[in-house]
Write an enzyme that holds these catalytic residues in place. Structure first.
Site, PDB file in Angstrom:
ATOM      1  CG  ASN A 147     -11.855  51.048  75.421  1.00  0.00           C
ATOM      2  OD1 ASN A 147     -13.880  51.826  74.858  1.00  0.00           O
ATOM      3  ND2 ASN A 147     -11.063  51.556  75.943  1.00  0.00           N
ATOM      4  N   GLY A 221     -12.168  58.929  72.173  1.00  0.00           N
ATOM      5  CA  GLY A 221     -11.428  57.494  71.388  1.00  0.00           C
ATOM      6  C   GLY A 221      -9.657  58.297  71.359  1.00  0.00           C
ATOM      7  CB  SER A 222      -7.374  58.249  68.818  1.00  0.00           C
ATOM      8  OG  SER A 222      -7.750  58.894  67.208  1.00  0.00           O
ATOM      9  CB  THR A 223      -4.420  62.090  70.907  1.00  0.00           C
ATOM     10  OG1 THR A 223      -4.959  61.818  72.272  1.00  0.00           O
ATOM     11  CG2 THR A 223      -4.338  63.134  70.630  1.00  0.00           C
ATOM     12  CB  THR A 225     -10.590  60.599  66.541  1.00  0.00           C
ATOM     13  OG1 THR A 225     -10.041  59.678  65.620  1.00  0.00           O
ATOM     14  CG2 THR A 225     -11.887  61.754  66.329  1.00  0.00           C
ATOM     15  N   GLY A 226      -9.725  63.346  68.225  1.00  0.00           N
ATOM     16  CA  GLY A 226     -10.210  64.627  68.930  1.00  0.00           C
ATOM     17  C   GLY A 226      -9.793  65.331  68.628  1.00  0.00           C
ATOM     18  CD  GLU A 243     -10.892  58.928  78.693  1.00  0.00           C
ATOM     19  OE1 GLU A 243     -10.577  58.404  77.893  1.00  0.00           O
ATOM     20  OE2 GLU A 243     -11.938  58.236  79.255  1.00  0.00           O
ATOM     21  CB  CYS A 277      -8.969  54.955  78.332  1.00  0.00           C
ATOM     22  SG  CYS A 277      -9.923  54.420  76.586  1.00  0.00           S
TER      23      CYS A 277
HETATM   24  P1  ADP Z   1     -10.542  53.957  68.570  1.00  0.00           P
HETATM   25  O1  ADP Z   1     -10.209  53.452  67.039  1.00  0.00           O
HETATM   26  O2  ADP Z   1      -9.143  53.751  69.439  1.00  0.00           O
HETATM   27  O3  ADP Z   1     -11.508  54.285  69.676  1.00  0.00           O
HETATM   28  P2  ADP Z   1     -10.653  56.511  67.002  1.00  0.00           P
HETATM   29  O4  ADP Z   1     -10.686  57.999  67.450  1.00  0.00           O
HETATM   30  O5  ADP Z   1     -11.056  56.390  65.889  1.00  0.00           O
HETATM   31  O6  ADP Z   1     -10.602  55.605  68.328  1.00  0.00           O
HETATM   32  O7  ADP Z   1     -12.922  56.055  67.007  1.00  0.00           O
HETATM   33  C1  ADP Z   1     -13.549  57.176  68.010  1.00  0.00           C
HETATM   34  C2  ADP Z   1     -14.907  56.849  68.028  1.00  0.00           C
HETATM   35  O8  ADP Z   1     -14.475  58.122  66.640  1.00  0.00           O
HETATM   36  C3  ADP Z   1     -15.408  56.094  67.209  1.00  0.00           C
HETATM   37  O9  ADP Z   1     -16.624  55.869  67.289  1.00  0.00           O
HETATM   38  C4  ADP Z   1     -15.155  56.257  65.325  1.00  0.00           C
HETATM   39  O10 ADP Z   1     -16.148  56.180  64.884  1.00  0.00           O
HETATM   40  C5  ADP Z   1     -15.410  57.552  65.496  1.00  0.00           C
HETATM   41  N1  ADP Z   1     -14.221  58.445  65.058  1.00  0.00           N
HETATM   42  C6  ADP Z   1     -13.456  59.076  63.614  1.00  0.00           C
HETATM   43  N2  ADP Z   1     -12.927  59.613  62.782  1.00  0.00           N
HETATM   44  C7  ADP Z   1     -14.196  60.818  63.514  1.00  0.00           C
HETATM   45  C8  ADP Z   1     -14.236  62.148  62.872  1.00  0.00           C
HETATM   46  N3  ADP Z   1     -13.391  62.338  62.312  1.00  0.00           N
HETATM   47  N4  ADP Z   1     -14.938  62.387  63.650  1.00  0.00           N
HETATM   48  C9  ADP Z   1     -15.850  62.220  64.724  1.00  0.00           C
HETATM   49  N5  ADP Z   1     -15.744  60.551  65.164  1.00  0.00           N
HETATM   50  C10 ADP Z   1     -15.046  59.867  64.761  1.00  0.00           C
END
Ligand code: ADP
Length: 469
Positions: A147, A221-223, A225-226, A243, A277
């Site tokens: 974003n 990024g997303s919760t 993935t966090g 975050e 965010c």
């Molecule tokens: P969004 O697509 O909503 O921004 P994501 O959490 O999917 O949120 O992506 C944020 C970042 O995290 C991107 O750079 C993505 O490639 C990375 N990402 C996705 N999955 C993983 C993971 N399992 N471990 C580490 N980084 C990841």
């Protein structure tokens, strides 16, 4: 790097797997981006580790001076950087968008360079003498979303460098060119090997998190993935700043002047076409002023042009990708089906090549509607009517995330009392979403943990060491 074409040429793939990058406004192919492998990641880590000790051995003043020169280089490349960002991310050049984002990178670098973090003498009472030092962690991993791909990368990279670390950054697979372009300009100034970009999707991010050579992972990024990052880092006990997503509420009290707050409400919700965010994502308005606030907001929203980013007239753009378009579309359709009133927008052209979703205001929507309780991350704001303030506070707190929130009132003291009751990392009064490089920023609940910016942000990319004696 003085033109858009030169900048794209500088980051063109040198071989290996590539992926076509499309302009989200038109579907047109802009360029190819490299897709890196875990072998590329391994090489980047090795390079970074080789460069780090000499960088850490410099004085704080020398590192800060270098960061200021990096800021100069970014400033000089504002137009080409903003163009790459606009074409790949979709955000317009104008308004609080692409040029604004590049400007924020410059501002954050300078503020990070200027923030002192001296050694603290914590006890000196004649018996005990103890100092607290902040040492580099070594290697910092920076994993970023699509974003605000340049600004969020700087939020992670600038403090990490300032504290003597080397960085491996992984931009989102949706905004690879923006990440590469920013780093290419920074690397005109930085010592060889200190800042490395590895491209790719979640698998490369996951490989970073699992690698014991990283002392710290900064993630936005997303919760979902966090949570994976927390699990994957557990074995190495890697330090994390997370975050994650938000679903920020704004509460409007009956004493406001609707005309006076309408523009602030608009940008709070629609900055970056809602893909932020800490944007205002649920607006609770008291019954006494409800109709006037909705009307004033609609009047402002109607005037804000949306379109192709390179057109200087536009201040709103497309959604960055189809996945996000589909999320917004689904949520607005769910609101419509429930009987909510669409005041503006809500009728996208689903056949168009670009991912444009029109500016949408949805009134008289139930508090438990999916458009309210799920994060839309796009230009569709639900406006909920309330009569009892305690109930509005309860609804605002009734989600499992807590990044930002806002209270809108003519009475600052009253607004501050309500702010204290809101479960959010930041509560703004009569504005929403503004961040400042000296003011700590972070979430509560499932919006993550750790603080960015200012002194707290520097501490987060360091390891504390006590010298006792
Ligand atoms: P969004 O697509 O909503 O921004 P994501 O959490 O999917 O949120 O992506 C944020 C970042 O995290 C991107 O750079 C993505 O490639 C990375 N990402 C996705 N999955 C993983 C993971 N399992 N471990 C580490 N980084 C990841």
């Amino acid at each position: 790097m003085d033109t858009y074409e030169n900048l794209l040429a500088a980051i063109a793939p040198a071989g290996g797997e590539t992926r076509a990058v499309e302009d989200p406004a038109t579907g047109e192919r802009i360029a190819d981006a490299p897709v890196h492998t875990t072998a590329d990641l391994d090489r980047a880590i090795t390079r970074a580790q080789q460069a780090q000790p000499a960088w850490a051995a410099l004085s704080d003043e020398e590192r800060s001076a270098t960061l200021n020169r990096v800021a100069d280089a970014i400033e000089a490349a504002t137009e080409p950087l903003a163009r790459v960002l606009s074409r790949e991310q979709g955000k317009p050049l104008n308004g609080p968008n692409a040029r604004f984002e590049v400007g924020a990178c410059v501002g954050w670098l300078r503020a990070t360079a200027a923030t002192p973090l001296p050694t603290e003498v914590v006890v000196d009472d004649g018996e005990t003498y103890a100092e607290l030092h902040y040492r580099p962690v070594g290697l910092v991993g920076a994993i970023t979303p699509w974003n605000w791909p340049m600004m969020i990368a700087i939020w992670q990279i600038a403090p990490a460098l300032r504290m003597g670390n080397a960085v491996v950054a992984k931009p989102s697979e949706h905004t690879t060119l923006s990440g590469l372009a920013l780093a290419a300009v920074m690397n005109e100034v930085l010592p060889e090997g200190l800042l490395n970009v590895v491209t790719g999707a979640g698998d490369i991010g996951a490989a970073m998190v699992a690698d014991p050579r990283f002392g710290k992972i900064m993630f936005t990024g997303s919760t979902a993935t966090g949570k994976k990052i927390i699990e994957a880092s557990a074995g190495n006990v890697t330090r994390l700043t997370l975050e994650l997503g938000g679903n920020d509420a704004g509460i409007v009290l009956p004493d406001v002047d609707p005309q006076a707050i309408a523009e602030g409400l608009f940008w709070g919700a629609f900055i970056n076409t809602g893909q932020t965010c800490a944007a205002l994502k649920r607006l609770y308005v008291h019954d006494d002023v409800y109709d006037d606030v909705v009307a004033a907001l609609a009047e402002v929203a109607r005037k804000m042009p949306m379109g192709v980013g390179l057109d200087e007239a536009n201040v709103l753009g497309p959604l960055q990708n189809r996945m996000q378009f589909d999320v917004v579309d689904r949520l607005v359709e769910a609101a419509k089906a429930s009987g909510a009133r669409v005041v503006l927008g809500g009728e996208p052209d689903r056949e168009a090549p670009g991912h444009f979703y029109p500016t949408t205001l949805v009134a008289d929507v139930d508090p438990d509607n999916p458009l309210v309780v799920e994060e839309q991350f796009g230009p569709a704001l639900p406006i909920i009517r309330y009569r009892d303030l305690d109930e509005a506070v309860e609804l605002a707190n009734g989600v499992d995330v807590g990044l930002g929130a806002s209270v809108w009132s003519a009475d600052r003291d009253r607004a501050r009392e309500i702010a204290a009751r809101l479960e959010a990392g930041t509560v703004w009064i009569n504005s929403h979403g503004g961040v400042h490089p000296m003011v700590p920023f972070g979430g509560v609940k499932k919006s993550g943990y750790g603080l960015e910016f200012g002194v707290e942000g520097l501490k987060a990319v360091s390891v504390p060491q006590v010298i006792n004696g």
